[in-house]
Design a protein around this motif. Structure first.
Motif, short mmCIF file in Angstrom:
data_model
loop_
_atom_site.label_atom_id
_atom_site.label_comp_id
_atom_site.label_asym_id
_atom_site.label_seq_id
_atom_site.Cartn_x
_atom_site.Cartn_y
_atom_site.Cartn_z
N LEU A 192 -6.32 -4.14 -6.48
CA LEU A 192 -7.18 -3.34 -5.89
C LEU A 192 -7.53 -4.20 -4.27
O LEU A 192 -6.90 -2.45 -3.84
N GLU A 193 -7.81 -4.71 -3.72
CA GLU A 193 -7.31 -4.80 -2.20
C GLU A 193 -6.82 -4.65 -1.74
O GLU A 193 -6.31 -4.11 -0.87
N ALA A 194 -5.62 -5.26 -2.53
CA ALA A 194 -4.14 -5.54 -2.16
C ALA A 194 -3.37 -4.46 -1.53
O ALA A 194 -3.30 -3.41 -0.97
N GLY A 195 -3.64 -2.99 -2.14
CA GLY A 195 -3.13 -1.99 -2.79
C GLY A 195 -3.71 -1.10 -1.45
O GLY A 195 -3.61 -0.57 -1.18
N ARG A 196 -5.55 -1.26 -1.54
CA ARG A 196 -6.34 -0.52 -0.03
C ARG A 196 -5.17 -0.86 1.21
O ARG A 196 -5.80 0.02 1.82
N GLN A 197 -5.48 -1.94 0.90
CA GLN A 197 -4.64 -2.17 2.55
C GLN A 197 -3.30 -1.34 2.55
O GLN A 197 -2.96 -1.96 3.68
N ALA A 198 -2.38 -2.10 1.80
CA ALA A 198 -0.67 -1.46 1.90
C ALA A 198 -0.85 0.24 1.88
O ALA A 198 -0.41 1.24 2.59
#
Length: 172
Positions: free
Chosen positions: A23-29
């Motif tokens: 989820l955090e990686a998706g937000r950063q992307a």
């Protein structure tokens, strides 16, 4: 605690941790992707310095037009700023010929012994960069010469004495 229950708790905890990480990686992307789709003329475009050429100055206009900064052009041709145009053209000719494909052998009646190719490797890409570098330096020197002529004419106009006043047209 039984063994199957501990295994299930470990799996659930691991899944939660991985889910939060994804989820955090998706937000950063999501924050980065719009920046990656920015137009080529934005800062950090495909040519160093071209995206930063955003003012209306002549140098910035030439940088955008030729897609190359003046410093980059000097580096490609291996010349210093302020060198004579003759020296710049010599460097240009040498680099252009060095990256040219070899000339086809002349056709003659008797076959000549096979000679070693002096220039086995050639690069159309490097040749085009050399040409663009020469064009960029020539455009800059042309604009500088035009600006110098304008400046001289402006200073010549301001250094002339004002015209004499017209004679008085009244008789006393």
């Amino acid at each position: 605690m039984s063994s199957p229950r501990a295994v299930i708790q470990i799996l659930i905890t691991g899944t939660q941790i991985l889910g939060k990480a994804f989820l955090e990686a998706g937000r950063q992307a999501a924050k980065i992707i719009p920046d990656a789709r920015a137009p080529a003329h934005a800062v950090g475009g495909d040519v160093a310095g071209v995206g930063n050429a955003s003012s209306g100055s002549i140098t910035d206009q030439l940088t955008r037009q030729h897609r190359m900064t003046l410093d980059e052009a000097h580096l490609i041709l291996n010349v210093k700023r302020g060198e004579e145009m003759e020296n710049i053209l010599q460097h240009y000719e040498h680099l252009f010929k060095a990256n040219s494909p070899p000339a086809p052998p002349p056709k003659s009646a008797t076959p000549a012994p096979r000679a070693k190719a002096v220039n086995q490797f050639h690069s159309h890409y490097l040749q085009s960069k050399v040409v663009r570098a020469r064009e960029r330096i020539e455009a800059e020197s042309k604009m500088a010469a035009e600006a110098e002529v304008e400046q001289k004419s402006a200073t010549a106009d301001s250094s002339q004495p004002p015209p004499p006043p017209p004679p008085a047209s009244g008789s006393s």
